[in-house]
Motif scaffolding. Structure first.
Motif, PDB file in Angstrom:
ATOM      1  N   UNK A 197     -10.469   1.704 -13.682  1.00 16.60           N
ATOM      2  CA  UNK A 197      -9.569   2.250 -13.675  1.00 16.60           C
ATOM      3  C   UNK A 197      -9.579   3.604 -13.914  1.00 16.60           C
ATOM      4  N   UNK A 198     -10.528   4.004 -14.394  1.00 17.68           N
ATOM      5  CA  UNK A 198     -10.931   5.510 -14.545  1.00 17.68           C
ATOM      6  C   UNK A 198     -12.273   5.720 -14.249  1.00 17.68           C
ATOM      7  N   UNK A 199     -12.480   6.759 -13.778  1.00 17.65           N
ATOM      8  CA  UNK A 199     -13.830   7.241 -13.386  1.00 17.65           C
ATOM      9  C   UNK A 199     -14.019   8.414 -13.989  1.00 17.65           C
ATOM     10  N   UNK A 207     -21.814  20.852 -10.653  1.00 17.94           N
ATOM     11  CA  UNK A 207     -20.381  20.515 -10.664  1.00 17.94           C
ATOM     12  C   UNK A 207     -20.098  19.185  -9.929  1.00 17.94           C
ATOM     13  N   UNK A 208     -19.305  18.402 -10.383  1.00 17.74           N
ATOM     14  CA  UNK A 208     -18.652  17.456  -9.950  1.00 17.74           C
ATOM     15  C   UNK A 208     -17.880  17.409  -8.877  1.00 17.74           C
ATOM     16  N   UNK A 209     -18.050  16.830  -7.581  1.00 17.79           N
ATOM     17  CA  UNK A 209     -17.458  16.770  -6.672  1.00 17.79           C
ATOM     18  C   UNK A 209     -16.245  15.651  -6.399  1.00 17.79           C
ATOM     19  N   UNK A 210     -15.315  15.824  -7.026  1.00 21.11           N
ATOM     20  CA  UNK A 210     -14.197  14.676  -6.866  1.00 21.11           C
ATOM     21  C   UNK A 210     -13.824  13.944  -5.620  1.00 21.11           C
ATOM     22  N   UNK A 211     -13.619  14.970  -4.718  1.00 20.92           N
ATOM     23  CA  UNK A 211     -13.302  14.521  -3.329  1.00 20.92           C
ATOM     24  C   UNK A 211     -14.663  13.579  -2.768  1.00 20.92           C
ATOM     25  N   UNK A 212     -15.652  13.990  -3.023  1.00 20.54           N
ATOM     26  CA  UNK A 212     -16.827  13.261  -2.446  1.00 20.54           C
ATOM     27  C   UNK A 212     -17.061  11.961  -3.118  1.00 20.54           C
ATOM     28  N   UNK A 213     -16.634  11.945  -4.242  1.00 18.69           N
ATOM     29  CA  UNK A 213     -16.388  10.528  -5.189  1.00 18.69           C
ATOM     30  C   UNK A 213     -15.554   9.654  -4.423  1.00 18.69           C
ATOM     31  N   UNK A 214     -14.232  10.409  -4.399  1.00 18.21           N
ATOM     32  CA  UNK A 214     -13.240   9.465  -3.836  1.00 18.21           C
ATOM     33  C   UNK A 214     -13.439   9.133  -2.327  1.00 18.21           C
ATOM     34  N   UNK A 215     -14.340   9.805  -1.469  1.00 18.08           N
ATOM     35  CA  UNK A 215     -14.306   9.473  -0.049  1.00 18.08           C
ATOM     36  C   UNK A 215     -15.452   8.452   0.154  1.00 18.08           C
ATOM     37  N   UNK A 216     -16.158   7.960  -0.838  1.00 21.11           N
ATOM     38  CA  UNK A 216     -17.497   7.040  -0.729  1.00 21.11           C
ATOM     39  C   UNK A 216     -16.912   5.607  -0.118  1.00 21.11           C
ATOM     40  N   UNK A 217     -17.532   5.184   0.864  1.00 19.59           N
ATOM     41  CA  UNK A 217     -16.960   4.157   1.604  1.00 19.59           C
ATOM     42  C   UNK A 217     -16.942   2.630   0.702  1.00 19.59           C
ATOM     43  N   UNK A 227      -5.406   5.544  -7.748  1.00 22.87           N
ATOM     44  CA  UNK A 227      -4.332   6.120  -8.646  1.00 22.87           C
ATOM     45  C   UNK A 227      -4.753   7.763  -8.886  1.00 22.87           C
ATOM     46  N   UNK A 228      -6.018   8.120  -8.210  1.00 22.19           N
ATOM     47  CA  UNK A 228      -6.242   9.737  -8.507  1.00 22.19           C
ATOM     48  C   UNK A 228      -6.565   9.883 -10.056  1.00 22.19           C
ATOM     49  N   UNK A 229      -7.543   8.975 -10.730  1.00 20.82           N
ATOM     50  CA  UNK A 229      -7.938   8.951 -11.970  1.00 20.82           C
ATOM     51  C   UNK A 229      -9.351   9.064 -12.011  1.00 20.82           C
ATOM     52  N   UNK A 230      -9.876  10.180 -11.271  1.00 20.18           N
ATOM     53  CA  UNK A 230     -11.271  10.721 -11.268  1.00 20.18           C
ATOM     54  C   UNK A 230     -11.324  11.979 -12.204  1.00 20.18           C
TER      55      UNK A 230
END
Length: 262
Positions: A197-199, A207-217, A227-230
């Motif tokens: 539910x949360x990352x 630095x963490x790249x939130x967009x890159x995490x979200x775009x993983x296949x 839900x945008x909980x990164x």
């Protein structure tokens, strides 16, 4: 150790630096890790003598330390070199919350302020217990903590425990018991299957790249991504097994989980 309490201490990791400052014993520190940032004034006050897995041995020896404080198998070679040079070394190896509290008490004993150290450790234990009581009986979100991205490494013991105390459930609790990072490598598919539910991410020094995490296949289907909980947690707050993790790191976890607790 040449004298007790030791008057000249070198700290090769940041948690012992912060602990000595909190115990009012910072005058004893003559050298620190380059990663030491807490309290902020340490960067102005103390010479840097090491990275994490490497150290400037001649510089350390020139400081004539009574005691060098090190951490884990990752600094075992440095500790051995110092021991061969005749320097007293205490190598901590805490991997869980209890170990962090024991480190504080042990360090207090080593520098002659055991009562002050016990009070500090107990204050952290009490605060953690109060926080856990506040979320008792509430919905517990599933949490994936990422310590590194390539390869993906899940959270270590104290991080997993703090997630639990904050009201969440680590999706890889068995891996958290593994001390070595290589034993905590996870596949992207395993995270998808765990459906956190949360990352929470803290990429040890970058630095963490939130967009890159979200775009993983395939990750768009993960509830946390959907839900945008990164959330990024800065590594100096959570990846040092000491006061920072027990206070500001824990607070950051609680803040990240707040919207997921029902």
């Amino acid at each position: 150790m040449r004298r007790f309490p030791p008057e000249r201490i070198v700290c090769l990791t940041e948690e012992t630096v912060e602990t000595l400052y909190l115990l009012g014993q910072e005058r004893r520190i003559v050298g620190v890790s380059g990663y030491a940032v807490r309290p902020p004034r340490v960067r102005r006050e103390k010479p840097r003598v090491s990275a994490f897995t490497s150290a400037d041995l001649p510089k350390i020896l020139a400081l004539e330390p009574d005691l060098v404080l090190a951490f884990s198998d990752l600094q075992a070679n440095i500790a051995a070199d110092l021991a061969r040079a005749g320097i007293a070394v205490h190598l901590f190896n805490q991997r869980d919350v209890a170990g962090c509290l024991a480190m504080i008490r042990t360090l207090g004993a080593l520098v002659g302020v055991p009562d002050r150290a016990d009070a500090l450790a107990q204050s952290y234990a009490d605060a953690l217990a109060r926080a856990a009581a506040e979320v008792a009986g509430r919905r517990r979100p599933r949490v994936y903590f990422e310590e590194w991205d390539e390869p993906m490494i899940s959270g270590i013991g104290w991080v997993s425990e703090l997630i639990g105390l904050a009201g969440g459930d680590d999706v890889f609790p068995d891996r958290a018991r593994m001390a070595a990072a290589v034993d905590r490598i996870v596949a992207p598919e395993a995270v998808i299957a765990a459906a956190p539910d949360v990352v929470l991410a803290s990429w040890c020094g970058k630095k963490v790249n939130v967009a890159r995490i979200a775009s993983r296949p395939g990750w768009a289907a993960i509830p946390a991504v959907r839900d945008g909980r990164i959330h990024e947690i800065k590594s100096p707050l959570i990846l040092q097994p000491g006061p920072a993790a027990l206070t500001d790191g824990f607070a950051a976890i609680r803040a990240a989980l707040a919207g997921s607790l029902a």
